[in-house]
Design a protein around this motif. Structure first.
Motif, PDB file in Angstrom:
ATOM      1  N   LEU A 250       0.822  -1.206   0.000  1.00  0.00           N
ATOM      2  CA  LEU A 250       0.000   0.000   0.000  1.00  0.00           C
ATOM      3  C   LEU A 250       0.863   1.267   0.000  1.00  0.00           C
ATOM      4  O   LEU A 250       0.619   2.201  -0.780  1.00  0.00           O
ATOM      5  N   TYR A 251       1.884   1.314   0.855  1.00  0.00           N
ATOM      6  CA  TYR A 251       2.682   2.528   0.978  1.00  0.00           C
ATOM      7  C   TYR A 251       3.554   2.782  -0.252  1.00  0.00           C
ATOM      8  O   TYR A 251       3.949   3.922  -0.515  1.00  0.00           O
ATOM      9  N   ARG A 252       3.847   1.726  -1.011  1.00  0.00           N
ATOM     10  CA  ARG A 252       4.607   1.931  -2.252  1.00  0.00           C
ATOM     11  C   ARG A 252       3.797   2.759  -3.251  1.00  0.00           C
ATOM     12  O   ARG A 252       4.355   3.565  -3.992  1.00  0.00           O
ATOM     13  N   THR A 253       2.484   2.553  -3.273  1.00  0.00           N
ATOM     14  CA  THR A 253       1.646   3.296  -4.218  1.00  0.00           C
ATOM     15  C   THR A 253       1.050   4.554  -3.580  1.00  0.00           C
ATOM     16  O   THR A 253       1.042   5.617  -4.200  1.00  0.00           O
ATOM     17  N   ALA A 254       0.558   4.439  -2.354  1.00  0.00           N
ATOM     18  CA  ALA A 254      -0.114   5.575  -1.717  1.00  0.00           C
ATOM     19  C   ALA A 254       0.847   6.715  -1.397  1.00  0.00           C
ATOM     20  O   ALA A 254       0.479   7.892  -1.468  1.00  0.00           O
ATOM     21  N   PHE A 255       2.079   6.391  -1.010  1.00  0.00           N
ATOM     22  CA  PHE A 255       3.094   7.414  -0.694  1.00  0.00           C
ATOM     23  C   PHE A 255       4.151   7.552  -1.796  1.00  0.00           C
ATOM     24  O   PHE A 255       4.954   8.470  -1.757  1.00  0.00           O
ATOM     25  N   ARG A 256       4.165   6.598  -2.745  1.00  0.00           N
ATOM     26  CA  ARG A 256       5.266   6.497  -3.709  1.00  0.00           C
ATOM     27  C   ARG A 256       6.610   6.401  -2.970  1.00  0.00           C
ATOM     28  O   ARG A 256       7.615   6.969  -3.377  1.00  0.00           O
ATOM     29  N   TYR A 257       6.550   5.649  -1.889  1.00  0.00           N
ATOM     30  CA  TYR A 257       7.708   5.485  -1.015  1.00  0.00           C
ATOM     31  C   TYR A 257       8.552   4.320  -1.498  1.00  0.00           C
ATOM     32  O   TYR A 257       8.033   3.243  -1.789  1.00  0.00           O
ATOM     33  N   ARG A 258       9.852   4.500  -1.572  1.00  0.00           N
ATOM     34  CA  ARG A 258      10.747   3.463  -2.080  1.00  0.00           C
ATOM     35  C   ARG A 258      11.795   3.041  -1.055  1.00  0.00           C
ATOM     36  O   ARG A 258      12.711   2.294  -1.368  1.00  0.00           O
ATOM     37  N   GLY A 259      11.668   3.543   0.176  1.00  0.00           N
ATOM     38  CA  GLY A 259      12.685   3.269   1.177  1.00  0.00           C
ATOM     39  C   GLY A 259      12.423   2.004   1.982  1.00  0.00           C
ATOM     40  O   GLY A 259      11.605   1.154   1.623  1.00  0.00           O
ATOM     41  N   ALA A 260      13.131   1.896   3.102  1.00  0.00           N
ATOM     42  CA  ALA A 260      13.050   0.718   3.966  1.00  0.00           C
ATOM     43  C   ALA A 260      11.926   0.854   4.981  1.00  0.00           C
ATOM     44  O   ALA A 260      11.491   1.964   5.318  1.00  0.00           O
ATOM     45  N   TYR A 261      11.471  -0.277   5.488  1.00  0.00           N
ATOM     46  CA  TYR A 261      10.416  -0.314   6.494  1.00  0.00           C
ATOM     47  C   TYR A 261      10.969  -0.740   7.855  1.00  0.00           C
ATOM     48  O   TYR A 261      11.980  -1.442   7.933  1.00  0.00           O
ATOM     49  N   ILE A 262      10.263  -0.324   8.899  1.00  0.00           N
ATOM     50  CA  ILE A 262      10.445  -0.921  10.221  1.00  0.00           C
ATOM     51  C   ILE A 262       9.310  -1.936  10.348  1.00  0.00           C
ATOM     52  O   ILE A 262       8.158  -1.574  10.584  1.00  0.00           O
ATOM     53  N   LYS A 263       9.630  -3.206  10.192  1.00  0.00           N
ATOM     54  CA  LYS A 263       8.614  -4.257  10.084  1.00  0.00           C
ATOM     55  C   LYS A 263       8.361  -4.899  11.445  1.00  0.00           C
ATOM     56  O   LYS A 263       8.787  -6.026  11.705  1.00  0.00           O
ATOM     57  N   ALA A 264       7.663  -4.168  12.297  1.00  0.00           N
ATOM     58  CA  ALA A 264       7.382  -4.700  13.634  1.00  0.00           C
ATOM     59  C   ALA A 264       5.925  -4.513  14.037  1.00  0.00           C
ATOM     60  O   ALA A 264       5.516  -4.998  15.083  1.00  0.00           O
ATOM     61  N   GLY A 265       5.145  -3.808  13.218  1.00  0.00           N
ATOM     62  CA  GLY A 265       3.756  -3.553  13.556  1.00  0.00           C
ATOM     63  C   GLY A 265       3.512  -2.089  13.873  1.00  0.00           C
ATOM     64  O   GLY A 265       4.381  -1.241  13.687  1.00  0.00           O
ATOM     65  N   SER A 266       2.304  -1.805  14.345  1.00  0.00           N
ATOM     66  CA  SER A 266       1.934  -0.455  14.758  1.00  0.00           C
ATOM     67  C   SER A 266       2.094  -0.326  16.265  1.00  0.00           C
ATOM     68  O   SER A 266       1.560  -1.164  17.016  1.00  0.00           O
ATOM     69  N   PRO A 267       2.801   0.708  16.740  1.00  0.00           N
ATOM     70  CA  PRO A 267       2.971   0.864  18.189  1.00  0.00           C
ATOM     71  C   PRO A 267       1.666   0.843  18.966  1.00  0.00           C
ATOM     72  O   PRO A 267       1.601   0.284  20.066  1.00  0.00           O
ATOM     73  N   ARG A 268       0.615   1.414  18.392  1.00  0.00           N
ATOM     74  CA  ARG A 268      -0.661   1.447  19.119  1.00  0.00           C
ATOM     75  C   ARG A 268      -1.229   0.046  19.335  1.00  0.00           C
ATOM     76  O   ARG A 268      -2.085  -0.157  20.209  1.00  0.00           O
ATOM     77  N   ASN A 269      -0.781  -0.923  18.535  1.00  0.00           N
ATOM     78  CA  ASN A 269      -1.294  -2.283  18.660  1.00  0.00           C
ATOM     79  C   ASN A 269      -0.511  -3.135  19.644  1.00  0.00           C
ATOM     80  O   ASN A 269      -0.901  -4.282  19.920  1.00  0.00           O
ATOM     81  N   ASP A 270       0.572  -2.614  20.178  1.00  0.00           N
ATOM     82  CA  ASP A 270       1.390  -3.401  21.112  1.00  0.00           C
ATOM     83  C   ASP A 270       0.571  -3.902  22.297  1.00  0.00           C
ATOM     84  O   ASP A 270       0.701  -5.058  22.710  1.00  0.00           O
TER      85      ASP A 270
END
Length: 390
Positions: free
Chosen positions: A164-184
């Protein structure tokens, strides 16, 4: 025409203010600026990160961008260690110009500039599994480039979110793949916090809770309206199904005018002003929404989430959606009778199977330590006056 020229002038002035301030004052290697829902809230992912960051690194200078109304409303819960700058004021742009790190859960002003390799934008967004289209995917003409294209990191909790973020933001960088902090807290569970939240809302201990959280509409959603779901009938059906007492927590979207609750006084608690949606999810026994991704956070606890979509065809055509919800694993209903039929058909085994199917469909990887993962990255960017690179 005059308004367009004024908007353009203000944008140029802000751009010049940011560049001049950064040139004169430089970048503060210990400053982090937070913004949540366009300055209207102190909550969601940014709050989790802000509070944990202070605990881990107390010398960090934490600035929050809040509208004047939000700052006044939230004053009782705002920590004394934060500095407040009025959202979109000159003070806010000066803070952004000199911060090492910016953390946001919505879109930032597209006219803001960051110093490449010396300032770091961490985007947390507020729904990793979106139903309705966002940002560039809306194909909104003349919207200009978004700062989100140039994030240093984006937080994700699913393979769906990565795409989603590749198209919605046109973002090409790296992710922090751990989830959403609010969901902890949803992943780990926190019984003591759940009891405290229920008590603060005045909910009796033996009462089950339905969280009703519809999203907003782009057209005509400026005054409180009648609820699309019949809350009285839904609560009655839940009580018939379970043999126990139920109440409803109503949570309006931050862009919505809400609904008229006069007809259901005594059975519904208006939790719209409650500062943290994650707390409401934590204490809910069931969620009903139309198009809000909050329900897709909720299912990490293996509790039932129902999607009441009486206007699915019109909404999908008007707003744009990422997938065909009625054909997905989501439990959807097109009318009140369909919603009640879903309730009648719920079983513990069926709920577990449905939550597992949804997690597989979206490719979940919520870890329960997303807050720490975000803070580790941010702390790694702080402290050096001449930091370069990512």
């Amino acid at each position: 025409m005059k308004l367009a020229r004024l908007s353009h002038f203000n944008s140029l002035r802000r751009y010049a203010l940011v560049r001049y301030t950064r040139l004169i004052r430089g970048i503060d290697p210990d400053k982090v600026v937070f913004c949540c829902f366009n300055g209207t809230a102190y909550g969601d992912n940014p709050r989790c990160i802000s509070e944990r960051l202070h605990a881990l690194r107390p010398r960090t200078k934490i600035v929050w961008l809040l509208t004047d109304g939000a700052a006044q409303r939230l004053k009782p819960i705002l920590p004394d260690y934060i500095t407040i700058a009025t959202y979109r004021s000159d003070a806010a742009y000066r803070a952004l110009a000199t911060a090492r790190v910016l953390v946001d859960n919505a879109t930032q002003d597209r006219y803001l500039t960051l110093s490449e390799g010396r300032q770091f934008y961490v985007q947390t967004w507020h729904g990793d599994r979106a139903i309705k289209k966002i940002c560039y995917d809306l194909n909104m003409p003349g919207d200009g480039r978004r700062l989100e294209e140039r994030c240093a990191r984006v937080l994700t909790g699913s393979t769906f979110g990565e795409k989603l973020y590749r198209t919605a933001f046109r973002y090409r960088g790296a992710y922090i793949k751990a989830g959403s902090p609010r969901n902890d807290i949803l992943v780990r569970g926190d019984p003591d916090r759940a009891r405290a939240v229920r008590a603060s809302l005045g909910v009796p201990g033996n009462t089950r809770l339905l969280l009703y959280a519809p999203t907003y509409r782009e057209k005509g959603d400026v005054i409180p309206r009648a609820a699309r779901m019949d809350m009285e009938r839904t609560l009655n059906r839940l009580e018939q199904k379970t043999g126990g007492k139920w109440m409803c927590l109503f949570r309006a979207h931050y862009l919505s005018a809400g609904i008229d609750l006069q007809a259901v006084q005594g059975r519904v608690v208006d939790a719209t002003s409650y500062p943290d949606m994650a707390d409401l999810l934590l204490i809910a026994d069931m969620v009903v929404t139309d198009y809000s991704s909050c329900a897709l956070d909720f299912i990490v606890m293996d509790r039932p989430a129902l999607f009441y979509m009486p206007d699915w065809q019109a909404y999908a055509a008007d707003r744009g959606v990422y997938f065909d919800a009625p054909e997905s694993p989501l439990m959807t209903a097109a009318d009140q009778a369909g919603l009640e039929a879903l309730i009648d058909g719920l079983t513990p085994e069926g709920v577990l199977a449905n939550c597992a199917a949804i997690r597989e469909y979206f490719g979940y990887y919520e870890t329960g330590r997303a807050t720490d993962a975000a803070c580790e990255y941010i702390i790694g960017r702080l402290g050096s006056k001449d930091r370069m690179g990512d």
